[in-house]
Scaffold this active site. Structure first.
Site, PDB file in Angstrom:
ATOM      1  N   ASP A 151    -105.347 121.634  43.666  1.00  0.00           N
ATOM      2  CA  ASP A 151    -106.658 121.156  43.193  1.00  0.00           C
ATOM      3  C   ASP A 151    -107.592 122.314  42.857  1.00  0.00           C
ATOM      4  O   ASP A 151    -108.705 122.089  42.360  1.00  0.00           O
ATOM      5  CB  ASP A 151    -107.334 120.278  44.257  1.00  0.00           C
ATOM      6  CG  ASP A 151    -106.774 118.853  44.281  1.00  0.00           C
ATOM      7  OD1 ASP A 151    -106.254 118.413  43.245  1.00  0.00           O
ATOM      8  OD2 ASP A 151    -106.846 118.205  45.343  1.00  0.00           O
TER       9      ASP A 151
ATOM     10  N   ILE B  73    -101.781 115.526  37.155  1.00  0.00           N
ATOM     11  CA  ILE B  73    -103.050 114.905  36.737  1.00  0.00           C
ATOM     12  C   ILE B  73    -104.018 115.102  37.891  1.00  0.00           C
ATOM     13  O   ILE B  73    -103.833 114.533  38.964  1.00  0.00           O
ATOM     14  CB  ILE B  73    -102.917 113.393  36.434  1.00  0.00           C
ATOM     15  CG1 ILE B  73    -102.041 113.156  35.208  1.00  0.00           C
ATOM     16  CG2 ILE B  73    -104.317 112.786  36.198  1.00  0.00           C
ATOM     17  CD1 ILE B  73    -101.902 111.689  34.809  1.00  0.00           C
ATOM     18  N   ASP B  74    -105.007 115.936  37.671  1.00  0.00           N
ATOM     19  CA  ASP B  74    -106.056 116.098  38.678  1.00  0.00           C
ATOM     20  C   ASP B  74    -107.232 115.238  38.225  1.00  0.00           C
ATOM     21  O   ASP B  74    -107.605 115.267  37.053  1.00  0.00           O
ATOM     22  CB  ASP B  74    -106.480 117.571  38.764  1.00  0.00           C
ATOM     23  CG  ASP B  74    -107.572 117.774  39.800  1.00  0.00           C
ATOM     24  OD1 ASP B  74    -107.484 117.165  40.877  1.00  0.00           O
ATOM     25  OD2 ASP B  74    -108.519 118.530  39.513  1.00  0.00           O
TER      26      ASP B  74
ATOM     27  N   ASP C 101     -98.557 110.936  36.191  1.00  0.00           N
ATOM     28  CA  ASP C 101     -98.363 112.020  37.167  1.00  0.00           C
ATOM     29  C   ASP C 101     -96.910 112.465  37.211  1.00  0.00           C
ATOM     30  O   ASP C 101     -96.599 113.657  37.097  1.00  0.00           O
ATOM     31  CB  ASP C 101     -98.720 111.548  38.583  1.00  0.00           C
ATOM     32  CG  ASP C 101    -100.217 111.401  38.799  1.00  0.00           C
ATOM     33  OD1 ASP C 101    -100.606 110.690  39.748  1.00  0.00           O
ATOM     34  OD2 ASP C 101    -100.985 111.990  38.030  1.00  0.00           O
TER      35      ASP C 101
ATOM     36  N   GLU D 198     -97.831 118.362  43.364  1.00  0.00           N
ATOM     37  CA  GLU D 198     -98.428 117.268  44.144  1.00  0.00           C
ATOM     38  C   GLU D 198     -97.467 116.108  44.400  1.00  0.00           C
ATOM     39  O   GLU D 198     -97.439 115.549  45.497  1.00  0.00           O
ATOM     40  CB  GLU D 198     -99.680 116.739  43.426  1.00  0.00           C
ATOM     41  CG  GLU D 198    -100.384 115.662  44.250  1.00  0.00           C
ATOM     42  CD  GLU D 198    -101.629 115.085  43.584  1.00  0.00           C
ATOM     43  OE1 GLU D 198    -101.982 115.508  42.468  1.00  0.00           O
ATOM     44  OE2 GLU D 198    -102.235 114.203  44.203  1.00  0.00           O
TER      45      GLU D 198
ATOM     46  N   ASP E 103    -100.789 120.532  39.549  1.00  0.00           N
ATOM     47  CA  ASP E 103    -101.386 119.201  39.698  1.00  0.00           C
ATOM     48  C   ASP E 103    -101.211 118.526  38.340  1.00  0.00           C
ATOM     49  O   ASP E 103    -101.926 118.840  37.387  1.00  0.00           O
ATOM     50  CB  ASP E 103    -102.868 119.304  40.074  1.00  0.00           C
ATOM     51  CG  ASP E 103    -103.424 117.958  40.529  1.00  0.00           C
ATOM     52  OD1 ASP E 103    -102.818 116.925  40.172  1.00  0.00           O
ATOM     53  OD2 ASP E 103    -104.455 117.949  41.216  1.00  0.00           O
TER      54      ASP E 103
ATOM     55  N   THR F 295    -107.300 111.724  39.167  1.00  0.00           N
ATOM     56  CA  THR F 295    -106.624 110.455  38.866  1.00  0.00           C
ATOM     57  C   THR F 295    -107.634 109.358  38.515  1.00  0.00           C
ATOM     58  O   THR F 295    -107.431 108.594  37.569  1.00  0.00           O
ATOM     59  CB  THR F 295    -105.854 109.978  40.117  1.00  0.00           C
ATOM     60  OG1 THR F 295    -105.183 111.107  40.654  1.00  0.00           O
ATOM     61  CG2 THR F 295    -104.881 108.884  39.796  1.00  0.00           C
TER      62      THR F 295
HETATM   63  N1  LIG Z   1    -111.366 113.218  51.135  1.00  0.00           N
HETATM   64  C1  LIG Z   1    -111.198 114.086  50.151  1.00  0.00           C
HETATM   65  N2  LIG Z   1    -111.953 115.212  50.095  1.00  0.00           N
HETATM   66  C2  LIG Z   1    -111.796 116.091  49.088  1.00  0.00           C
HETATM   67  N3  LIG Z   1    -110.885 115.944  48.097  1.00  0.00           N
HETATM   68  C3  LIG Z   1    -110.110 114.843  48.104  1.00  0.00           C
HETATM   69  C4  LIG Z   1    -110.215 113.859  49.113  1.00  0.00           C
HETATM   70  N4  LIG Z   1    -109.321 112.894  48.858  1.00  0.00           N
HETATM   71  C5  LIG Z   1    -108.662 113.251  47.728  1.00  0.00           C
HETATM   72  N5  LIG Z   1    -109.137 114.432  47.276  1.00  0.00           N
HETATM   73  C6  LIG Z   1    -108.701 115.220  46.139  1.00  0.00           C
HETATM   74  O1  LIG Z   1    -109.694 115.186  45.123  1.00  0.00           O
HETATM   75  C7  LIG Z   1    -109.019 115.404  43.912  1.00  0.00           C
HETATM   76  C8  LIG Z   1    -109.894 115.027  42.756  1.00  0.00           C
HETATM   77  O2  LIG Z   1    -111.017 115.859  42.782  1.00  0.00           O
HETATM   78  P1  LIG Z   1    -112.380 115.453  42.096  1.00  0.00           P
HETATM   79  O3  LIG Z   1    -113.144 114.619  43.049  1.00  0.00           O
HETATM   80  O4  LIG Z   1    -113.008 116.791  41.865  1.00  0.00           O
HETATM   81  O5  LIG Z   1    -112.044 114.731  40.853  1.00  0.00           O
HETATM   82  C9  LIG Z   1    -107.795 114.567  44.035  1.00  0.00           C
HETATM   83  O6  LIG Z   1    -106.817 115.074  43.176  1.00  0.00           O
HETATM   84  P2  LIG Z   1    -105.859 114.032  42.370  1.00  0.00           P
HETATM   85  O7  LIG Z   1    -106.716 113.240  41.481  1.00  0.00           O
HETATM   86  O8  LIG Z   1    -104.959 114.994  41.692  1.00  0.00           O
HETATM   87  O9  LIG Z   1    -105.154 113.232  43.415  1.00  0.00           O
HETATM   88  C10 LIG Z   1    -107.424 114.714  45.511  1.00  0.00           C
HETATM   89  O10 LIG Z   1    -106.418 115.681  45.741  1.00  0.00           O
HETATM   90 MG   LIG Z   2    -105.792 116.863  42.188  1.00  0.00          MG
HETATM   91 MG   LIG Z   3    -103.088 114.870  40.902  1.00  0.00          MG
HETATM   92 MG   LIG Z   4    -103.270 112.496  43.673  1.00  0.00          MG
END
Ligand SMILES: Nc1ncnc2c1ncn2[C@@H]1O[C@H](COP(=O)(O)O)[C@@H](OP(=O)(O)O)[C@H]1O
Ligand SMILES: [Mg+2]
Ligand SMILES: [Mg+2]
Ligand SMILES: [Mg+2]
Length: 401
Positions: A341, A180-181, A90, A113, A178, A183
């Site tokens: 995101d 790394i989206d 990240d 982020e 972002d 994670t």
């Molecule tokens: N309670 C929540 N509801 C919705 N999104 C959330 C969450 N907690 C974390 N996220 C977000 O969900 C993203 C990942 O989405 P997905 O579920 O589609 O893979 C995460 O991005 P990061 O991985 O960049 O932190 C984070 O920002």
């Molecule tokens: Mg993300």
């Molecule tokens: Mg991220």
């Molecule tokens: Mg994150």
């Protein structure tokens, strides 16, 4: 020849020569199928072409770093007592993207982020990331030069990471990053995305998504992907891009910048035959309400099970017709979605012929800060069937109250 006859000949010549004199774009833009033509021609002279070019290179370079992190982690080279490798990925990816943006667009604001505070108190972590950042380059020297070349030292890297601290808003040019989206997908060897969007006065104009673990083939069937140990063969790694009003494209993540993207579009499914639709959702049950989403799918007559995958790879996948609908219903009423995101994915889907709203039917509002505080959840579907999908979303949510 009579006066009237000469006048008529001149008039006919003027009509015939008009498109030549004023350029084919102007002529074509007056035709009913103009949007199809402009969608296929994201030419280097179009609006935001420089921003798109730099964004694509920056995402490609950052993706090289994230892949290195994944493979070094898999080989066990990262100390177990160290911070998690995803954190390394990240921070490193964010530093590289911001360096490229600062070099090319020094006056633009950036919402990203991550922040560097943790690295400033952890010398070991800082040095691990710096080692990765200084040694990650694009193969092509001219492209690397276009991004401004190397970051000077580790301290400059920290400062660059912290340049992503803009509060956002609806004035001027703001990039959303972002690094790394997804994670959790990244750690599992599943889907993740390196995401970059440019907003101007709160409106997303450019969106780029690097998805290292998605098939290059736009026609490859969408499969649930909760982790595959990180695919790293020729057939994987795709770069989705869109510019507002110019359509959406995909091309191999490893392609050179001169390779034209292929135009992508959502599948058109008549809204009365959604039974054949494929819908996708997060792997993480904490990120979207799987139960509600299953009820909505049932209401729509969808028979196939959902395809679960992490990250904005979902937006890219439906944009190229590999899936049809992306549902992200809130689990907690208080959670505010983050702009990084969604910014790139929202534009890519809309430019591919889709509609993206929240559960109330409002367009996502990227202009009020770092979060989508005005919205709840996400409903993305082909434009022609979005109203029907939204109605099912609302029926299911209303029945819960
Ligand atoms: N309670 C929540 N509801 C919705 N999104 C959330 C969450 N907690 C974390 N996220 C977000 O969900 C993203 C990942 O989405 P997905 O579920 O589609 O893979 C995460 O991005 P990061 O991985 O960049 O932190 C984070 O920002
Ligand atoms: Mg993300
Ligand atoms: Mg991220
Ligand atoms: Mg994150």
């Amino acid at each position: 020849m009579s006066h009237t006859c000469r006048y008529l000949i001149v008039l006919i010549l003027a009509i015939l020569l008009f498109p030549v004199a004023f350029g084919p774009r102007l002529f074509l833009s007056s035709l009913p199928f103009a949007s199809l033509i402009t969608r296929r021609t994201m030419s280097s002279s179009s609006a935001y072409s420089q921003e798109l070019y730099i964004a694509q290179l920056a995402v490609q370079r950052a993706s090289i770093l994230t892949k290195r992190v994944f493979h070094e982690k898999a080989k066990g080279t990262v100390d177990k007592n160290d911070k998690s490798p995803v954190t390394i990925g990240d921070f490193g990816a964010q530093a590289l993207i911001i360096a490229a943006l600062r070099h090319n667009f020094p006056d633009d604001a950036i919402v990203a982020e991550e922040e560097a505070a943790q690295l400033r108190t952890d010398e070991n972590l800082k040095n691990t990331i710096w080692d990765l950042v200084r040694s990650t380059k694009l193969d092509d020297a001219a492209s690397e030069q276009a991004l401004g070349g190397a970051i000077r030292d580790a301290d400059e890297m920290l400062d660059l990471i912290d340049r992503g601290n803009s509060t956002g808003g609806n004035k001027g040019r703001i990039w959303a990053i972002d690094p790394i989206d997804g994670t959790k997908g990244f750690l599992r060897g599943g889907q993740y995305a390196v995401c970059l969007g440019l907003m101007v006065d709160g409106d997303v104009k450019v969106g780029v998504l690097g998805c290292p673990n998605l098939p290059v083939d736009d026609k490859a069937p969408l499969t649930a992907d909760i982790g595959s140990n990180g695919t790293d063969d020729e057939g994987h790694g795709v770069l989705f891009s869109a510019v507002l009003g110019q359509g959406a494209t995909s091309r191999p993540l490893a392609a050179s910048s001169s390779e034209e993207g292929r135009a992508i579009s959502m599948r058109s499914i008549p809204s009365d035959s959604l039974a054949d639709a494929t819908f996708c959702e997060s792997v993480e049950a904490g990120h979207s309400a799987h139960g509600d989403q299953a009820s909505i799918a049932q209401k729509l007559g969808i028979t196939k099970p959902s395809v679960r995958m992490d990250s904005q790879a979902k937006y890219g996948s439906i944009a190229r017709g590999a899936g049809d609908i992306y549902l992200r219903l809130p689990v907690k009423a208080t959670y505010q979605e983050k702009i990084w995101d969604h910014a790139a994915g929202d534009l890519i889907v809309r430019e591919a012929g889709g509609q993206v709203t929240d559960i109330h039917g409002n367009r996502l509002d990227f202009g009020i800060g770092r979060t989508l505080a005005n919205n709840k959840g996400v409903v993305a579907a082909p434009a022609a069937s979005h109203a029907k999908v939204l109605a099912a979303v609302q029926e299911v949510l209303n029945a819960k109250q």
